[in-house]
Design a protein around this motif. Sequence first.
Motif, mmCIF file in Angstrom:
data_model
loop_
_atom_site.group_PDB
_atom_site.id
_atom_site.type_symbol
_atom_site.label_atom_id
_atom_site.label_comp_id
_atom_site.label_asym_id
_atom_site.label_seq_id
_atom_site.Cartn_x
_atom_site.Cartn_y
_atom_site.Cartn_z
ATOM 1 N N GLU A 123 3.071 33.682 -23.564
ATOM 2 C CA GLU A 123 3.468 32.308 -23.811
ATOM 3 C C GLU A 123 4.668 31.873 -22.971
ATOM 4 O O GLU A 123 5.682 31.382 -23.468
ATOM 5 C CB GLU A 123 3.784 32.102 -25.302
ATOM 6 N N LYS A 124 4.578 32.094 -21.689
ATOM 7 C CA LYS A 124 5.675 31.717 -20.804
ATOM 8 C C LYS A 124 5.851 30.206 -20.771
ATOM 9 O O LYS A 124 4.916 29.464 -20.520
ATOM 10 C CB LYS A 124 5.411 32.227 -19.383
ATOM 11 N N THR A 125 7.058 29.765 -21.029
ATOM 12 C CA THR A 125 7.375 28.350 -20.891
ATOM 13 C C THR A 125 8.277 28.131 -19.686
ATOM 14 O O THR A 125 8.540 26.988 -19.309
ATOM 15 C CB THR A 125 8.064 27.807 -22.151
ATOM 16 N N ASP A 126 8.774 29.215 -19.099
ATOM 17 C CA ASP A 126 9.570 29.143 -17.878
ATOM 18 C C ASP A 126 8.854 29.951 -16.803
ATOM 19 O O ASP A 126 8.570 31.134 -16.986
ATOM 20 C CB ASP A 126 10.983 29.702 -18.102
ATOM 21 N N LEU A 127 8.557 29.299 -15.689
ATOM 22 C CA LEU A 127 7.819 29.930 -14.602
ATOM 23 C C LEU A 127 8.677 29.925 -13.354
ATOM 24 O O LEU A 127 9.414 28.979 -13.098
ATOM 25 C CB LEU A 127 6.517 29.166 -14.340
ATOM 26 N N GLU A 128 8.563 31.001 -12.562
ATOM 27 C CA GLU A 128 9.364 31.069 -11.338
ATOM 28 C C GLU A 128 8.605 31.835 -10.264
ATOM 29 O O GLU A 128 8.173 32.968 -10.471
ATOM 30 C CB GLU A 128 10.704 31.735 -11.596
ATOM 31 N N VAL A 129 8.437 31.207 -9.122
ATOM 32 C CA VAL A 129 7.819 31.824 -7.952
ATOM 33 C C VAL A 129 8.468 31.226 -6.712
ATOM 34 O O VAL A 129 8.623 30.000 -6.607
ATOM 35 C CB VAL A 129 6.287 31.577 -7.904
ATOM 36 N N ALA A 130 8.863 32.072 -5.775
ATOM 37 C CA ALA A 130 9.323 31.638 -4.444
ATOM 38 C C ALA A 130 10.448 30.601 -4.492
ATOM 39 O O ALA A 130 10.445 29.627 -3.751
ATOM 40 C CB ALA A 130 8.146 31.092 -3.636
ATOM 41 N N GLY A 131 11.399 30.804 -5.398
ATOM 42 C CA GLY A 131 12.533 29.880 -5.474
ATOM 43 C C GLY A 131 12.260 28.618 -6.257
ATOM 44 O O GLY A 131 13.118 27.743 -6.371
ATOM 45 N N ILE A 132 11.039 28.506 -6.816
ATOM 46 C CA ILE A 132 10.665 27.348 -7.630
ATOM 47 C C ILE A 132 10.739 27.757 -9.097
ATOM 48 O O ILE A 132 10.102 28.723 -9.508
ATOM 49 C CB ILE A 132 9.241 26.875 -7.308
ATOM 50 N N LYS A 133 11.523 27.042 -9.879
ATOM 51 C CA LYS A 133 11.633 27.308 -11.306
ATOM 52 C C LYS A 133 11.122 26.104 -12.078
ATOM 53 O O LYS A 133 11.540 24.987 -11.830
ATOM 54 C CB LYS A 133 13.090 27.572 -11.696
ATOM 55 N N MET A 134 10.219 26.366 -13.015
ATOM 56 C CA MET A 134 9.671 25.286 -13.829
ATOM 57 C C MET A 134 9.922 25.578 -15.302
ATOM 58 O O MET A 134 9.615 26.667 -15.791
ATOM 59 C CB MET A 134 8.166 25.117 -13.583
ATOM 60 N N SER A 135 10.470 24.600 -16.011
ATOM 61 C CA SER A 135 10.593 24.652 -17.466
ATOM 62 C C SER A 135 9.577 23.682 -18.049
ATOM 63 O O SER A 135 9.728 22.465 -17.906
ATOM 64 C CB SER A 135 12.006 24.268 -17.918
ATOM 65 N N ILE A 136 8.530 24.225 -18.665
ATOM 66 C CA ILE A 136 7.492 23.374 -19.239
ATOM 67 C C ILE A 136 8.043 22.601 -20.427
ATOM 68 O O ILE A 136 7.735 21.426 -20.624
ATOM 69 C CB ILE A 136 6.265 24.217 -19.631
ATOM 70 N N ASP A 137 8.888 23.241 -21.230
ATOM 71 C CA ASP A 137 9.491 22.569 -22.386
ATOM 72 C C ASP A 137 10.303 21.353 -21.969
ATOM 73 O O ASP A 137 10.243 20.291 -22.584
ATOM 74 C CB ASP A 137 10.394 23.531 -23.152
ATOM 75 N N LYS A 138 11.090 21.509 -20.895
ATOM 76 C CA LYS A 138 11.974 20.427 -20.449
ATOM 77 C C LYS A 138 11.303 19.492 -19.446
ATOM 78 O O LYS A 138 11.904 18.503 -19.029
ATOM 79 C CB LYS A 138 13.229 21.026 -19.809
ATOM 80 N N ASN A 139 10.061 19.843 -19.060
ATOM 81 C CA ASN A 139 9.355 19.049 -18.048
ATOM 82 C C ASN A 139 10.204 18.915 -16.779
ATOM 83 O O ASN A 139 10.343 17.843 -16.196
ATOM 84 C CB ASN A 139 9.019 17.664 -18.602
ATOM 85 N N GLN A 140 10.745 20.065 -16.350
ATOM 86 C CA GLN A 140 11.713 20.069 -15.252
ATOM 87 C C GLN A 140 11.343 21.104 -14.202
ATOM 88 O O GLN A 140 10.868 22.193 -14.522
ATOM 89 C CB GLN A 140 13.105 20.390 -15.814
ATOM 90 N N VAL A 141 11.569 20.755 -12.933
ATOM 91 C CA VAL A 141 11.354 21.682 -11.820
ATOM 92 C C VAL A 141 12.642 21.774 -11.012
ATOM 93 O O VAL A 141 13.214 20.754 -10.613
ATOM 94 C CB VAL A 141 10.204 21.221 -10.903
ATOM 95 N N LEU A 142 13.099 23.001 -10.793
ATOM 96 C CA LEU A 142 14.256 23.253 -9.934
ATOM 97 C C LEU A 142 13.791 24.019 -8.705
ATOM 98 O O LEU A 142 13.058 25.001 -8.823
ATOM 99 C CB LEU A 142 15.319 24.073 -10.672
ATOM 100 N N VAL A 143 14.221 23.563 -7.531
ATOM 101 C CA VAL A 143 13.940 24.274 -6.285
ATOM 102 C C VAL A 143 15.273 24.633 -5.666
ATOM 103 O O VAL A 143 16.062 23.757 -5.306
ATOM 104 C CB VAL A 143 13.113 23.412 -5.315
ATOM 105 N N ASN A 144 15.534 25.942 -5.588
ATOM 106 C CA ASN A 144 16.855 26.415 -5.141
ATOM 107 C C ASN A 144 17.971 25.729 -5.930
ATOM 108 O O ASN A 144 18.962 25.253 -5.385
ATOM 109 C CB ASN A 144 17.036 26.189 -3.636
ATOM 110 N N GLU A 145 17.738 25.653 -7.267
ATOM 111 C CA GLU A 145 18.690 25.088 -8.246
ATOM 112 C C GLU A 145 18.878 23.578 -8.138
ATOM 113 O O GLU A 145 19.746 23.003 -8.802
ATOM 114 C CB GLU A 145 20.056 25.789 -8.138
ATOM 115 N N THR A 146 18.090 22.896 -7.310
ATOM 116 C CA THR A 146 18.149 21.440 -7.218
ATOM 117 C C THR A 146 16.933 20.850 -7.926
ATOM 118 O O THR A 146 15.802 21.264 -7.667
ATOM 119 C CB THR A 146 18.148 20.976 -5.745
ATOM 120 N N GLU A 147 17.164 19.892 -8.829
ATOM 121 C CA GLU A 147 16.052 19.326 -9.577
ATOM 122 C C GLU A 147 15.156 18.496 -8.664
ATOM 123 O O GLU A 147 15.624 17.696 -7.850
ATOM 124 C CB GLU A 147 16.552 18.454 -10.730
ATOM 125 N N LEU A 148 13.849 18.711 -8.806
ATOM 126 C CA LEU A 148 12.859 18.017 -7.992
ATOM 127 C C LEU A 148 12.095 17.036 -8.862
ATOM 128 O O LEU A 148 11.582 17.387 -9.924
ATOM 129 C CB LEU A 148 11.885 19.033 -7.378
#
Length: 229
Positions: A123-148
Amino acid sequence: MKLLVVEDDSDLRSALVEGLRHSGYAVDEAENGEDALFQYETENYDLMILDLNLPERDGFSVLEKIREADLEFKVLILSARNQAEDKVRGLDVGANDYLTKPFDFIELEARIRNLLRRQFIQEKTDLEVAGIKMSIDKNQVLVNETELKLTKKEFSILRYLLMTPNKVVSQEELISHVWDSHANQFSSSIRVHIASLRKKLKEQLGYDVIGTKVGVGYYLVKETGEEHV
């Protein structure tokens, strides 16, 4: 994520479909139990919202038929039947959740999110691959710590690619999980969404993270030097 709304009240069904599509889901609809089973058997859904008082085949019968072959598929009963006996029967037959009418749409959305989180490994709600971090709960994507900032379709495409990081995903598979069944797999709109998402990611990462295998589909490039197929 792709949902099937099964409801015989046309006004409520239309409102549910419109609201869920506005929330970023791909949504199909059925007005009776037989149509619900036909669509379940011919399409690839992540979750079904199921009324109980349906023509042709009632909701309990639909759920029993599904559970004969599939114990994992997510089903949320949405019914005016509010007696404890009905709730117990629905859960015993195999519903994953039971919400009574009238209901608050925000609560329905929360229950859908909760069920869909259970669908994936641990039940992963936080996904991360190749410097891309996604929080499904927060509906947020960070790329190299910058919100996209992404559109709902871009977010859904990226989420599916992040959930399947070690495979090439075909256009047909993306349609199955991100678009409703009315989508045309030959339409250029899918490629337009991919191109837009690819551009936004490249601007932050400095390289094209979405690879294309010609004639097969798309995949995530995990390292800068990885060759695109």
